[in-house]
Design a protein around this motif. Structure first.
Motif, PDB file in Angstrom:
ATOM      1  N   ARG A  41       0.832  -1.210   0.000  1.00 18.07           N
ATOM      2  CA  ARG A  41       0.000   0.000   0.000  1.00 18.07           C
ATOM      3  C   ARG A  41       0.861   1.252   0.000  1.00 18.07           C
ATOM      4  N   ARG A  42       1.982   1.217   0.686  1.00 15.20           N
ATOM      5  CA  ARG A  42       2.863   2.389   0.733  1.00 15.20           C
ATOM      6  C   ARG A  42       3.435   2.691  -0.644  1.00 15.20           C
ATOM      7  N   VAL A  43       3.788   1.655  -1.378  1.00 14.70           N
ATOM      8  CA  VAL A  43       4.318   1.846  -2.734  1.00 14.70           C
ATOM      9  C   VAL A  43       3.228   2.358  -3.657  1.00 14.70           C
ATOM     10  N   ASP A  44       2.003   1.824  -3.521  1.00 19.67           N
ATOM     11  CA  ASP A  44       0.893   2.274  -4.372  1.00 19.67           C
ATOM     12  C   ASP A  44       0.558   3.740  -4.124  1.00 19.67           C
ATOM     13  N   ARG A  45       0.535   4.161  -2.865  1.00 23.07           N
ATOM     14  CA  ARG A  45       0.204   5.559  -2.566  1.00 23.07           C
ATOM     15  C   ARG A  45       1.249   6.522  -3.129  1.00 23.07           C
ATOM     16  N   ALA A  46       2.516   6.096  -3.162  1.00 20.50           N
ATOM     17  CA  ALA A  46       3.574   6.968  -3.679  1.00 20.50           C
ATOM     18  C   ALA A  46       3.619   6.995  -5.197  1.00 20.50           C
ATOM     19  N   TRP A  49       7.731   2.513  -6.631  1.00 21.48           N
ATOM     20  CA  TRP A  49       8.883   2.415  -5.730  1.00 21.48           C
ATOM     21  C   TRP A  49       9.859   3.561  -5.924  1.00 21.48           C
ATOM     22  N   SER A  50      10.082   3.950  -7.168  1.00 21.10           N
ATOM     23  CA  SER A  50      11.058   5.004  -7.446  1.00 21.10           C
ATOM     24  C   SER A  50      10.608   6.366  -6.942  1.00 21.10           C
ATOM     25  N   GLN A  51       9.333   6.523  -6.638  1.00 23.08           N
ATOM     26  CA  GLN A  51       8.835   7.814  -6.164  1.00 23.08           C
ATOM     27  C   GLN A  51       9.069   8.003  -4.663  1.00 23.08           C
ATOM     28  N   LEU A  52       9.448   6.947  -3.974  1.00 26.63           N
ATOM     29  CA  LEU A  52       9.734   7.071  -2.550  1.00 26.63           C
ATOM     30  C   LEU A  52      11.130   7.648  -2.347  1.00 26.63           C
ATOM     31  N   ALA A  53      11.277   8.490  -1.344  1.00 26.58           N
ATOM     32  CA  ALA A  53      12.598   9.005  -0.999  1.00 26.58           C
ATOM     33  C   ALA A  53      13.455   7.881  -0.441  1.00 26.58           C
ATOM     34  N   ILE A  54      14.763   8.085  -0.429  1.00 26.57           N
ATOM     35  CA  ILE A  54      15.677   7.046   0.021  1.00 26.57           C
ATOM     36  C   ILE A  54      15.413   6.677   1.478  1.00 26.57           C
ATOM     37  N   ALA A  60      10.644   1.382   4.653  1.00 22.08           N
ATOM     38  CA  ALA A  60       9.719   0.359   4.151  1.00 22.08           C
ATOM     39  C   ALA A  60      10.375  -1.019   4.152  1.00 22.08           C
ATOM     40  N   ILE A  61      11.626  -1.093   3.710  1.00 21.11           N
ATOM     41  CA  ILE A  61      12.315  -2.385   3.682  1.00 21.11           C
ATOM     42  C   ILE A  61      12.576  -2.888   5.097  1.00 21.11           C
ATOM     43  N   GLY A  62      12.940  -1.973   5.992  1.00 21.09           N
ATOM     44  CA  GLY A  62      13.210  -2.382   7.365  1.00 21.09           C
ATOM     45  C   GLY A  62      12.007  -2.978   8.059  1.00 21.09           C
ATOM     46  N   LYS A  63      10.800  -2.569   7.688  1.00 22.56           N
ATOM     47  CA  LYS A  63       9.591  -3.090   8.317  1.00 22.56           C
ATOM     48  C   LYS A  63       9.024  -4.310   7.605  1.00 22.56           C
ATOM     49  N   GLN A  76      11.572  -8.406  -9.189  1.00 22.19           N
ATOM     50  CA  GLN A  76      10.406  -7.533  -9.245  1.00 22.19           C
ATOM     51  C   GLN A  76      10.664  -6.163  -8.604  1.00 22.19           C
ATOM     52  N   LEU A  77      11.867  -5.970  -8.087  1.00 25.36           N
ATOM     53  CA  LEU A  77      12.202  -4.723  -7.421  1.00 25.36           C
ATOM     54  C   LEU A  77      13.709  -4.520  -7.532  1.00 25.36           C
ATOM     55  N   THR A  78      14.106  -3.284  -7.741  1.00 27.18           N
ATOM     56  CA  THR A  78      15.526  -2.932  -7.741  1.00 27.18           C
ATOM     57  C   THR A  78      15.810  -1.986  -6.578  1.00 27.18           C
ATOM     58  N   ILE A  79      17.052  -1.933  -6.182  1.00 26.46           N
ATOM     59  CA  ILE A  79      17.437  -1.145  -5.012  1.00 26.46           C
ATOM     60  C   ILE A  79      18.787  -0.501  -5.269  1.00 26.46           C
TER      61      ILE A  79
END
Length: 500
Positions: A41-46, A49-54, A60-63, A76-79
């Motif tokens: 949901r956090r990724v969808d709201r932003a 993924w690339s729209q989230l700040a570092i 998000a990853i820590g949780k 399915q995801l890059t970092i």
């Protein structure tokens, strides 16, 4: 009845993740499931993924570490490399379960090279880190993708600021490149280095006239000395020139040097710590640096270079006294145990290496540099041809019958059933990497510092550089002549070449 709300792509990934976890019989409790849904949901709201700040990505990853790791290893995801390094994700462990086919492929490639289990784990983890950074599947990585991931990950590790930061990861990627090269996935066994070598850029802080004289001197001596010796000379002169530029700005040429400069440099050299070890320099290193420095001063004076030193600056008393412990040898019991252990080893390559080293007396470097056609038959006997190396000549050594048998068996076994030494492409230097089987044999045999009875100590032949640099000539020194470096053989490493 209200219409069903379509599930977003991120929510669909959550369902796939939970299904994959159930297939591996992993726990998917309420907290794990809720963390994955919150991440989606956090990724969808932003808006992606690339729209989230570092900082938001790290949070998000820590949780939701398990869900994020699954997304990364499945492509399915890059970092970013620096974020992955800071969070310290263990992607290799995650990918073993979620990517079994890819892991089996990599294990097969590593088995052909007989890599150690610990090294396989390190390389596999580095490979999955490269996948997470590039978003490319491990079996589809190209040379460009691999080089990009390697540079970003090593740079991220180097930013930690420790003396050894990035060196271990760089070494792992070097071995991983060789593994993928021998599997046929990469086309180059070594990475292309675009930056200029330190032998060209390392003189920027040295006085200009001193650097010109030193480079001219190095260009002359490299015509007669070995590359390793030239490397030591270049390093010693660059270090001294850099120290002069930083601590004695009034010195422009060698003619400006005085004894006080040498004494201050000796104190600095003795207090200096190694770049990688963090420990004080060894006495052998200090002695070699001072000898190379003296040779430079002495030769440019004899050769008539402009602005040479006005007086002798280094003497025998400046050289540290080096300890001379007994060399390591195998006694009779240890040698017999080594032979029994090697003959019982299932790896034919390890048996062959031990036989060659024990029966022929060749050096490890000469063994690693052997060509595939090194065994030749002359008459009814088999001989081993040693290529040109440290002794500057090639030679033939009789091959012992047990080594002949191991060589024949190794040559007729299929590649999948034997340990293989990675082939070196034409024009490349051989990789000086000890086969893993030898490590097992070394651990099984204790080492001794005592000389065996059947191998008495013999005096070194004239010119034997047992405790000096490779280009130094050892000779008896008369006490009356040690005060003048021009008559001091311990400070004249050029004598052996000049007399040839």
């Amino acid at each position: 009845m209200p219409a069903a709300v379509p599930m977003s792509a991120s929510q669909g990934q959550v369902e796939q993740y939970l299904s994959a976890m159930r297939m591996l019989v992993r726990k998917t409790g309420r907290s794990t499931t809720q963390a994955a849904h919150t991440f989606a949901r956090r990724v969808d709201r932003a808006g992606g993924w690339s729209q989230l700040a570092i900082v938001e990505q790290a949070d998000a990853i820590g949780k939701a570490r398990s869900f994020a790791s699954w997304l990364l290893v499945t492509g399915q995801l890059t970092i970013r490399a620096d974020l992955m390094t800071d969070i310290d994700l263990r992607l290799g462990m995650v990918a073993r379960g979620h990517c079994p086919d890819t892991y089996a492929w990599f294990l097969e490639a590593a088995e052909r090279l007989r890599l150690q289990h610990a090294d396989v784990s390190l390389q596999w983890n580095a490979l999955m880190k490269a996948t997470a950074v590039t978003g490319v599947a491990p079996q589809r990585l190209t040379d460009h993708d691999f080089a990009t991931a390697r540079d970003e990950i090593v740079t991220a590790y180097a930013r930690r600021g420790m003396s050894s930061s990035g060196r271990n990861m760089s070494a792992i990627f070097t071995r991983l490149r060789l593994t993928l090269f021998h599997d046929g996935q990469l086309t180059q066994p070594k990475r292309h280095v675009a930056k200029a070598p330190v032998t060209m850029t390392g003189w920027s802080d040295a006085p200009e006239e001193f650097a010109d004289a030193a480079r001219r001197y190095i260009a002359q001596v490299e015509l007669s000395l070995s590359p390793n010796t030239i490397h030591g000379i270049d390093q010693a002169l660059r270090e001294f020139g850099t120290w002069i530029g930083a601590n004695r700005p009034d010195v422009a040429t060698c003619a400006d040097l005085t004894r006080s400069h040498i004494e201050d440099y000796k104190l600095w050299l003795g207090a200096r710590h190694g770049r990688y070890t963090g420990k004080p320099l060894k006495r052998v290193t200090i002695k070699n640096r001072l000898i190379n420095l003296h040779c430079f001063f002495d030769r440019i004076t004899e050769w008539g270079y402009p602005n040479p030193p006005q007086r002798p600056l280094l003497f025998t008393g400046d050289l540290p006294i080096i300890d001379k412990p007994l060399p390591r040898f195998l006694d009779d019991a240890a040698a017999a145990k080594l032979r029994r252990t090697s003959r019982a080893d299932p790896d034919p390559l390890s048996r062959l290496i031990v036989e060659l080293l024990a029966r022929t007396g060749i050096r490890k470097g000469e063994l690693l540099a052997l060509n595939v056609d090194a065994v030749v038959q002359i008459g009814s006997a088999f001989w081993l041809r040693i290529p040109v190396g440290k002794l500057h000549n090639d030679r033939y050594i009789p091959l012992h019958p047990p080594a002949q048998g191991d060589a024949r068996r190794l040559d007729h076994e299929p590649p999948s059933d034997r340990a293989t030494v990675p082939a070196t492409p034409a024009g490349e230097q051989p990789t000086r990497q000890q086969p893993s089987g030898i490590d097992r044999l070394e651990q099984a045999v204790p080492r001794s510092r005592h000389r065996p009875r059947h191998r008495p100590s013999a005096p070194p032949h004239p010119g034997h550089p047992s405790d000096q640099p490779r280009h130094e000539h050892r000779c008896h020194r008369s006490p009356a002549r040690t005060q003048d470096p021009r008559h001091d053989n311990d400070l004249r490493p050029d004598r052996r070449q000049d007399r040839c």
